[in-house]
Design a protein around this motif. Sequence first.
Motif, short mmCIF file in Angstrom:
data_model
loop_
_atom_site.label_atom_id
_atom_site.label_comp_id
_atom_site.label_asym_id
_atom_site.label_seq_id
_atom_site.Cartn_x
_atom_site.Cartn_y
_atom_site.Cartn_z
N HIS A 5 33.25 10.60 -5.08
CA HIS A 5 32.89 9.77 -6.22
C HIS A 5 34.10 9.47 -7.10
N PHE A 6 35.01 10.43 -7.21
CA PHE A 6 36.17 10.29 -8.09
C PHE A 6 37.44 10.67 -7.34
N THR A 7 38.55 10.07 -7.76
CA THR A 7 39.86 10.40 -7.22
C THR A 7 40.83 10.54 -8.39
N THR A 73 26.50 12.16 -13.18
CA THR A 73 25.06 12.41 -13.14
C THR A 73 24.22 11.21 -13.56
N ASP A 74 24.86 10.11 -13.92
CA ASP A 74 24.16 8.90 -14.35
C ASP A 74 24.52 7.76 -13.39
N ARG A 75 23.65 7.50 -12.43
CA ARG A 75 23.94 6.52 -11.38
C ARG A 75 24.27 5.14 -11.94
N MET A 76 23.53 4.70 -12.96
CA MET A 76 23.78 3.37 -13.53
C MET A 76 25.16 3.32 -14.19
#
Length: 79
Positions: A5-7, A73-76
């Motif tokens: 999800h993150f880099t 934790t917040d998909r939007m």
Amino acid sequence: SSEYHFTIAIENSINHDYITEKLWHALIAGSVPIYLGAPNIEEWLPCWSDCIIDLRKFTSAKDAAMYIQKVATDRMLYE
């Protein structure tokens, strides 16, 4: 979509227009870069600035970590 999800994308030098593959590879892979580098990064991004997490915008590492957790934790918000 990316496996991650993150880099982390922290440049070796913080200078105008100095942007390496660290940022571009993350974006191409579909990962959100957690970025620290060029002060004029907004001029180079394919978005306003919401496709990266710009570490300059936080007053502490704790604030940055809390925001990253929120995004995770917040998909939007992540999208």
